[in-house]
Structures are given as C-alpha cells and as structure tokens.
Design an enzyme around this catalytic site. Sequence first.
Site: not given
Ligand code: BV8
Ligand code: ZN
Length: 243
Positions: A98, A115, A123, A145
């Site tokens: 988060n 994240h 920047c 800058c």
């Molecule tokens: C990287 C930005 C490499 C910030 C986010 C194809 C296949 C597999 C992987 C990939 C692919 N294509 C690309 C990838 C990699 C990709 C990825 O994993 N994609 C997924 C979607 C397939 N990952 C990346 O790109 C990462 N970087 O791999 O870099 C690299 C390495 C070296 C050099 C260069 C590059 C970067 C990942 C971060 C992306 N940024 N957000 C923002 O704006 O928030 S992702 C976004 O999803 C959020 O950050 C969040 O944190 C993240 C995960 O989501 P969750 O937190 O799990 O939320 P979600 O809604 O999914 O689930 C909520 C859960 O809560 C549910 O299960 C629900 O049932 C439950 N719930 C609901 N209410 C409750 C509850 N539980 C309890 N109590 C409740 N009340």
């Molecule tokens: Zn700058």
Amino acid sequence: MQDDISDRLVKSQKIVFVTGAGISQESGIPTFRGKDGLWRKYDPMKLATIDAFYEDPKLVWEWYEERRSNILNAKPNAGHTTIAELEKYRKVSVLTQNIDGLHQRAGSKNVYELHGSIITIKCTVCDFKDKITSTFSTLPPMCKCGNMLRPDVVWFGEALPQDTWESAIEEASTCDTMIIVGTSLAVSPANLLPVYAKQNGATMIEVNIEKTQMSSQMDLSLQEPAAKALPEILGIILSGKTG
Ligand code: BV8
Ligand code: ZN
C-alpha cells in the site's frame, strides 16, 4: 482457531505482515481488483505505468491527487492499529504494497513500503525527493531543475526500491510467523514474499474476505475482514494460552 496455530501464535517471536489494499478497505480506500476496485473504473496500464505518465502526465497526476485527498481524509482502522499494538509484544515488521501510509499513521514503526508512497514526490530527472504537504496549483508540478515531478510510487514495469526489496526478503526469510492481510497476491515480486517465509518454516496465516491463489498453502486461511480477524489474533497472542 485450531489449537496448534494458537500455540504457535503464543510462542511466536518475530511476526512479519504482508499487507495489501484489503487492509485499508475498511478505512474507505478502494482496493484494486475487488468488485468496486479501482481497476474496474480505470485501466491500470493507462494510469500506473511510466508510459502512461509520459503520455498524459496531467491525467495520471489528477488520478493520484484524487486518491491522495481520499487517503488523507481516511483513518487507520482496527486492522492497522492492531498491527501497531502488537509491536509492544513481539518483533513485528510490516511489508506493505500500500502507498497510503496508514500503517505509519496507526503507529507501526517498522514499515517497508514496497510500492512507494503517495505522499512522497520525486523528480523524473534529478535526485530531488520530498514529502507532499499541499495540493499543487498546476499539474504536473515542475522541479526546480525544470523537469516534471512524479508521485514516488512504483509503476508496472518499474523495479521496486532495491534496498526496500532486499530488506523485505530478509524480513520474510527470518520470521517464525507470517500474516498475509488483504492482498490478492496478484502482483510480483511482492507475491514471492510468502514463499520465502514458507521456505524458512514460518507459520503461514492469511486474512482475506476471499480465497487467494495461495490460500491452500496456508496453515490457516481466515475468510474474515481484517478489522475483525486481526484483533482476534492479538487476543490469542495476549491470552498466552497454549493448547
Ligand atoms: C516489476 C502502483 C520488473 C502504486 C502498483 C505478467 C505475468 C506476471 C507478472 C507480470 C506480467 N506482466 C508484468 C508483470 C510484472 C508486474 C505484475 O505483477 N503484474 C501483475 C498485475 C500481473 N509487476 C511489476 O511490474 C512490478 N515491477 O516486476 O519490475 C523489473 C525488474 C528490474 C528492473 C525493471 C523492472 C511492479 C509492481 C507494482 C505495480 N504498482 N500500484 C499505486 O498506484 O498504488 S500495483 C497495485 O497492485 C498496488 O500497488 C497494490 O499494492 C498491488 C497489489 O494489489 P493488492 O494490494 O493485492 O490489492 P487487490 O485489490 O489486488 O486485492 C485486495 C485483496 O483484499 C483482495 O484479495 C480482497 O479479497 C481483499 N479484501 C478486500 N477487503 C478486505 C480484504 N481482505 C481483508 N479485509 C477486507 N476488509
Ligand atoms: Zn529535478
């Protein structure tokens, strides 16, 4: 709760939490993939990627400003405050996906923001970084800058902050108990952290209102909201009762 899990909770020394958007859902912050999730309304590939930002920085900034004002009006819920409270009784680390800062606002000291953070700005070119304390008159805001400023969050396709990621692996690999709260475990590499803990023989507990792709690998998977389940877990730990 099964006796052996209660026992292990009572005897636990170091508890690592992996949290996602679900723990902030009861604070009124929408999740990403749920039925009313953000990605229902917006296409993540149009907003949470570096290309999307350079294509339309104003749109991406407007989206983050909207989310940031919602987050600043939100309050930590019993899920966040229970994790903070637990620090008085156990070694606790929070590995959060988060960007809302609610764990820190609830009092948790040992938080790793995998994240990034919606209240930090950086920047796009120089190494300027700062906390965001007010709204901006124009979007996108510009750096001294002369280049655009961006939210200090990790977008899809971007690497996680190196030192934070390495510390997260270290924490996950050295805990005796991992509690995974409110995450679909859909996003890598954060979704590898439970694998490190399991490999290290940790007791694996999941709190999620739905089953996830890792539920079958948990020692305990509680289908309950975080704000209800986490105080129950704290109660067991404080009861000190072993089976
Ligand atoms: C990287 C930005 C490499 C910030 C986010 C194809 C296949 C597999 C992987 C990939 C692919 N294509 C690309 C990838 C990699 C990709 C990825 O994993 N994609 C997924 C979607 C397939 N990952 C990346 O790109 C990462 N970087 O791999 O870099 C690299 C390495 C070296 C050099 C260069 C590059 C970067 C990942 C971060 C992306 N940024 N957000 C923002 O704006 O928030 S992702 C976004 O999803 C959020 O950050 C969040 O944190 C993240 C995960 O989501 P969750 O937190 O799990 O939320 P979600 O809604 O999914 O689930 C909520 C859960 O809560 C549910 O299960 C629900 O049932 C439950 N719930 C609901 N209410 C409750 C509850 N539980 C309890 N109590 C409740 N009340
Ligand atoms: Zn700058």
